[in-house]
Motif scaffolding. Structure first.
Motif, PDB file in Angstrom:
ATOM      1  N   LEU A 718      28.615  30.315  36.258  1.00 32.76           N
ATOM      2  CA  LEU A 718      28.758  31.715  36.652  1.00 32.76           C
ATOM      3  C   LEU A 718      29.852  32.414  35.874  1.00 32.76           C
ATOM      4  O   LEU A 718      29.862  33.640  35.773  1.00 32.76           O
ATOM      5  CB  LEU A 718      29.062  31.794  38.147  1.00 32.76           C
ATOM      6  CG  LEU A 718      28.059  31.125  39.095  1.00 32.76           C
ATOM      7  CD1 LEU A 718      28.477  31.351  40.544  1.00 32.76           C
ATOM      8  CD2 LEU A 718      26.645  31.632  38.849  1.00 32.76           C
ATOM      9  N   GLY A 719      30.803  31.638  35.351  1.00 36.24           N
ATOM     10  CA  GLY A 719      31.911  32.213  34.607  1.00 36.24           C
ATOM     11  C   GLY A 719      33.215  31.537  34.968  1.00 36.24           C
ATOM     12  O   GLY A 719      33.266  30.651  35.828  1.00 36.24           O
ATOM     13  N   SER A 720      34.283  31.948  34.307  1.00 36.67           N
ATOM     14  CA  SER A 720      35.604  31.432  34.653  1.00 36.67           C
ATOM     15  C   SER A 720      36.104  32.155  35.895  1.00 36.67           C
ATOM     16  O   SER A 720      35.539  33.180  36.318  1.00 36.67           O
ATOM     17  CB  SER A 720      36.572  31.649  33.494  1.00 36.67           C
ATOM     18  OG  SER A 720      36.822  33.039  33.320  1.00 36.67           O
ATOM     19  N   LEU A 721      37.180  31.637  36.483  1.00 41.40           N
ATOM     20  CA  LEU A 721      37.771  32.342  37.619  1.00 41.40           C
ATOM     21  C   LEU A 721      38.188  33.746  37.217  1.00 41.40           C
ATOM     22  O   LEU A 721      38.055  34.698  37.998  1.00 41.40           O
ATOM     23  CB  LEU A 721      38.977  31.559  38.146  1.00 41.40           C
ATOM     24  CG  LEU A 721      38.674  30.265  38.904  1.00 41.40           C
ATOM     25  CD1 LEU A 721      39.971  29.564  39.265  1.00 41.40           C
ATOM     26  CD2 LEU A 721      37.849  30.521  40.153  1.00 41.40           C
ATOM     27  N   GLY A 722      38.684  33.882  35.986  1.00 44.94           N
ATOM     28  CA  GLY A 722      39.062  35.213  35.513  1.00 44.94           C
ATOM     29  C   GLY A 722      37.874  36.143  35.392  1.00 44.94           C
ATOM     30  O   GLY A 722      37.952  37.321  35.759  1.00 44.94           O
ATOM     31  N   ASP A 723      36.750  35.619  34.874  1.00 48.72           N
ATOM     32  CA  ASP A 723      35.533  36.432  34.765  1.00 48.72           C
ATOM     33  C   ASP A 723      35.089  36.932  36.140  1.00 48.72           C
ATOM     34  O   ASP A 723      34.733  38.113  36.312  1.00 48.72           O
ATOM     35  CB  ASP A 723      34.394  35.605  34.152  1.00 48.72           C
ATOM     36  CG  ASP A 723      34.654  35.202  32.713  1.00 48.72           C
ATOM     37  OD1 ASP A 723      35.408  35.916  32.029  1.00 48.72           O
ATOM     38  OD2 ASP A 723      34.106  34.164  32.289  1.00 48.72           O
ATOM     39  N   LEU A 724      35.096  36.031  37.115  1.00 48.46           N
ATOM     40  CA  LEU A 724      34.634  36.395  38.455  1.00 48.46           C
ATOM     41  C   LEU A 724      35.583  37.368  39.121  1.00 48.46           C
ATOM     42  O   LEU A 724      35.160  38.243  39.898  1.00 48.46           O
ATOM     43  CB  LEU A 724      34.471  35.131  39.300  1.00 48.46           C
ATOM     44  CG  LEU A 724      33.443  34.115  38.782  1.00 48.46           C
ATOM     45  CD1 LEU A 724      33.382  32.903  39.691  1.00 48.46           C
ATOM     46  CD2 LEU A 724      32.069  34.744  38.636  1.00 48.46           C
ATOM     47  N   TRP A 725      36.860  37.231  38.834  1.00 46.17           N
ATOM     48  CA  TRP A 725      37.833  38.170  39.404  1.00 46.17           C
ATOM     49  C   TRP A 725      37.612  39.582  38.847  1.00 46.17           C
ATOM     50  O   TRP A 725      37.594  40.568  39.591  1.00 46.17           O
ATOM     51  CB  TRP A 725      39.248  37.684  39.102  1.00 46.17           C
ATOM     52  CG  TRP A 725      40.306  38.623  39.597  1.00 46.17           C
ATOM     53  CD1 TRP A 725      40.420  39.158  40.846  1.00 46.17           C
ATOM     54  CD2 TRP A 725      41.391  39.145  38.851  1.00 46.17           C
ATOM     55  NE1 TRP A 725      41.521  39.972  40.930  1.00 46.17           N
ATOM     56  CE2 TRP A 725      42.143  39.975  39.704  1.00 46.17           C
ATOM     57  CE3 TRP A 725      41.818  38.980  37.538  1.00 46.17           C
ATOM     58  CZ2 TRP A 725      43.288  40.651  39.281  1.00 46.17           C
ATOM     59  CZ3 TRP A 725      42.956  39.634  37.115  1.00 46.17           C
ATOM     60  CH2 TRP A 725      43.670  40.465  37.991  1.00 46.17           C
ATOM     61  N   LEU A 726      37.424  39.656  37.524  1.00 50.84           N
ATOM     62  CA  LEU A 726      37.177  40.967  36.920  1.00 50.84           C
ATOM     63  C   LEU A 726      35.888  41.580  37.458  1.00 50.84           C
ATOM     64  O   LEU A 726      35.820  42.785  37.730  1.00 50.84           O
ATOM     65  CB  LEU A 726      37.095  40.829  35.400  1.00 50.84           C
ATOM     66  CG  LEU A 726      38.412  40.504  34.680  1.00 50.84           C
ATOM     67  CD1 LEU A 726      38.157  40.252  33.200  1.00 50.84           C
ATOM     68  CD2 LEU A 726      39.421  41.627  34.865  1.00 50.84           C
ATOM     69  N   ALA A 727      34.865  40.741  37.627  1.00 47.70           N
ATOM     70  CA  ALA A 727      33.608  41.245  38.173  1.00 47.70           C
ATOM     71  C   ALA A 727      33.802  41.758  39.593  1.00 47.70           C
ATOM     72  O   ALA A 727      33.228  42.787  39.987  1.00 47.70           O
ATOM     73  CB  ALA A 727      32.552  40.137  38.145  1.00 47.70           C
TER      74      ALA A 727
END
Length: 732
Positions: A718-727
């Motif tokens: 699904l992505g990195s934790l950073g990717d999911l946070w930005l999303a």
């Protein structure tokens, strides 16, 4: 089992940094501590009324003095002590294995060969005690700790000098009923012969699984010890004869500890763990990790411009400051890493030494254990790809060859593989081992030989104790991954009451994941959490899950082996539970999607392992294309981390090869360089901390930790934790 430090506990005592609580009782606390040099110690601290009792202080000082007088490899030695401190303390060498009582209770009687080793070592320990003019007076299974290199006798709390009459007046019984001599049972003074009687009781217990005078009330045990003959079911031959001599009612008829030591001199243990049966050796090795997790460190709270951003964050999502503080705390709490390796697929495309170039060998330490097969295969393939790329360069000064050896996930096998690699002078470095028990067992062998090895799939943090210079890990520690599950819930707005199942059948790793996860859910997610432990060798998992559902949890984390996690998924599906569900990170490389079927859909796994095929960087695209060309598929889980580890190893090795390539490189030079290296991998930058663990950058917890979900019968990133946070914040 150990537990984390409490707010009231000190952070250090004298020269020891405190790491964990090992136990507590009415008189004080025993801590796990570490010196600046990395040596581990068990530190007994006297507290409460006992610390203010002059008589007790005098007895404690006497215990310290007596323990220091004994010199034997089979007696836990004193490192330091202070009986005059406000809270008196005693530090001894830490032996992380279980007691004999625990081992026999869990796995049954020991085989005759192990009992003979036990008897010889304990007799040598008692001989040293008696030579020092002491009587131990409490030799029992609970005071015998098991280690891979032999047993250890502990606890001089009621030991006395042989001529000391304190507490030995007529009518006073001192010791443990069932494991003390008839003279002690009658209140007469104990002697060295009394310790030999107790040794006989211990050996009978180890051989039969029951004390020789049965069980029951203290009075009944004392009566049987004085009047009855011992029961020794199943004991035969020389072993029975020896134990019967030790259990003679007349002290003068018993052999001395020195006589027993000489009689069993040929049954000395080595440090391979082979003196113990496999189930007990595994118990010793896994228990060795149970108390060795470094403590968390509270994040520093800094007020700044992000305070307002935090207060303006949308409901259900964390503000930047709260998220960064949580991540920083996890980063500081993390300290270890992980490794990977696998089975041989042939030596195609590898040189034979023709062409005038020297040939050096990269070892790959894999495992044949079922749970480690996938990561072993990925590791071997990664090593072969990296070596093939090196050998394809027309400007290379030397050729490389891959050598693959596998253990079975056991101590003896891991040490044998490590010894085979270290004795092969052509091997310049090793990738692996892939699992925790082999990593701990093999690290000492590699360290002694100065052979650098890197594990990319292990995540416990105590390997540096036995190999402080040549052992490295490039994966995230279990302690961090456990907390990052909570961080994923926080980031994605799933802050609901959670049930956490910790299945001890999965070993101590489950506890390493579970403890910080429980704390993180409470303190970072700020939601209720209900932890539940499933005991080993039980089928209580489904029952525990149903109890959590009845308690109304909205999320569930299952920290368990594959089969138990699959059962949990099916139990939840049958109950119609649709809340968020997480599995433990090691299952990312498992067959969970296939075995769980429809019940596994939607499960999350948070791990440091990346799927490079979905990344958009050129490095990831090139690696994926090279892997697909060689192996006909996208890279497997943990392949990327193994490939990065090998490339980093080879880069540092290249800098140690002498000009002209006719002199052999110095093995130890690779480790010296690697400790200072900074390597830009496919999805992360690798540097190593003080204990040779992968050290995240300030953004590592965010950008180098990935969330995968089971979708369409497979794991999808699904992505990195950073990717999911930005999303979650509505940013791209």
């Amino acid at each position: 089992m150990s537990e984390t430090l409490r707010p009231s506990d000190p952070s250090s005592i004298a020269g020891f940094r405190l790491l964990r609580r090992l136990g507590a009782g009415g008189m004080g606390v025993v801590y796990l501590g570490r010196t600046d040099a990395g040596a581990l110690a068990a530190i007994k601290v006297i507290r409460g009324e006992s610390a203010g009792d002059d008589d007790f202080r005098a007895r404690f000082a006497r215990e310290v003095e007596l323990a220091r007088r004994v010199d034997s490899p089979w007696v836990v030695s004193v490192l330091d002590a202070d009986a005059e401190a406000r809270e008196p303390w005693l530090a001894t060498v830490f032996v992380p294995g279980p007691s004999l009582a625990e081992a026999v209770a869990e796995h049954g009687p020991l085989p005759t060969s192990a009992v003979r080793v036990l008897g010889g070592s304990l007799a040598e320990a008692l001989d040293a005690v008696h030579t020092a003019g002491l009587v131990h007076r409490d030799v029992k299974p609970g005071n015998v700790l098991l280690a891979l290199d032999g047993p250890r006798l502990i606890d001089f709390g009621i030991a006395r000098a042989a001529d000391d009459t304190v507490l030995t007046a007529s009518g006073v019984v001192v010791g443990t009923p069932g494991f003390l001599a008839p003279e002690q049972a009658e209140g007469r003074p104990a002697s060295s012969a009394s310790d030999v009687f107790a040794l006989g009781c211990v050996l009978a217990y180890a051989s039969t699984g029951t004390p020789p005078f049965g069980t029951g009330t203290p009075d009944a045990l004392l009566y049987r010890t004085v009047h009855d003959e011992p029961e020794l079911p199943g004991m035969e031959g020389e072993s029975r004869t020896l134990v019967e001599r030790c259990l003679a009612k007349d002290p003068d008829a018993r052999p001395t500890a020195e006589e027993i030591r000489l009689l069993l001199a040929e049954d000395a243990p080595d440090d391979s763990g082979t003196w113990l049966p496999d189930p007990v050796a595994r118990m010793v090795a896994t228990r060795s990790a149970e108390s060795l997790a470094l403590p968390g460190i509270e994040p520093t709270v800094v007020d700044g411009p992000d305070e307002q951003a935090a207060s303006d964050a949308p409901a259900g999502h964390p503000g930047r400051r709260r998220l960064l503080l949580a991540g920083g705390a996890l980063l500081l709490a993390a300290g270890g890493t992980g490794a990977a390796v696998w089975a041989s697929e042939g030596d195609d495309e590898e040189p034979s030494g023709t062409g005038g170039r020297p040939v050096y060998v990269l070892g790959v330490h894999t495992a044949t254990d079922t749970a480690d097969v996938a990561v072993s295969r990925a590791s071997e393939r990664a090593a072969r790809l990296a070596v093939a790329e090196h050998n394809a360069s027309p400007k290379r000064a030397y050729d490389l060859k891959v050598k693959v050896l596998a253990d079975r996930g056991d101590v003896a096998g891991a040490r044998a593989v490590a010894q085979a690699f270290t004795t092969d002078r052509n091997v310049v470095a090793v990738l692996g081992p892939v699992a925790e028990i082999p990593m701990r067992a093999a690290a000492a062998v590699y360290g002694e030989a100065g052979l650098t090895h890197v594990s990319s799939t292990t995540g416990q943090q105590d390997y540096f104790v036995t190999s402080p210079r040549t052992s490295f890990q490039t994966g995230a520690p279990h302690l961090a991954l456990g907390t990052w599950i909570a961080l994923h819930a926080l980031i994605t707005g799933q802050a609901v009451p959670a049930g956490i199942v910790i299945d001890r059948a999965g070993g101590t790793i489950m506890q390493d994941l579970g403890t910080p996860l429980v704390e993180g859910w409470r303190e970072t997610v700020l939601a209720e959490v209900i932890p539940r432990v499933v005991a080993e060798q039980t089928d209580d998992g489904p029952k525990v899950v149903r109890e959590l559902l009845a308690a109304g949890v909205g999320a569930l984390v299952c920290l368990a082996p594959l089969d138990a996690t699959v059962r949990t998924a099916k139990t939840l599906a049958a109950a119609g539970f649709t809340g968020p569900r997480w599995m433990q990170p090691q299952l990312y490389a498992s067959d969970f999607p296939k075995q769980a079927g429809a019940a596994g859909e939607g499960w999350f796994v948070v791990t440091s392992a990346v799927d490079p095929s979905v990344l958009k960087t050129q490095k990831a695209k090139d690696f994926t294309a090279a892997w697909r060309k060689r192996y006909g598929a996208t890279p497997e889980p943990y392949a990327t981390e193994a490939y990065d580890s090998v490339r980093m190893l080879l880069a540092e090795f290249a800098r140690t090869v002498p000009a002209g390539a006719r002199r052999r490189p110095v093995r130890a030079a690779v480790a010296e360089r690697l400790a200072k290296a900074k390597y830009k991998g496919i999805a992360r930058t690798y540097t190593f901390g003080r204990y040779h663990h992968y050290e995240n950058t300030s953004d590592g917890w965010r950008d180098e930790t990935f969330v995968h979900a089971v979708q369409g019968g497979r794991f999808r990133q699904l992505g990195s934790l950073g990717d999911l946070w930005l999303a979650a914040q509505g940013q791209s």
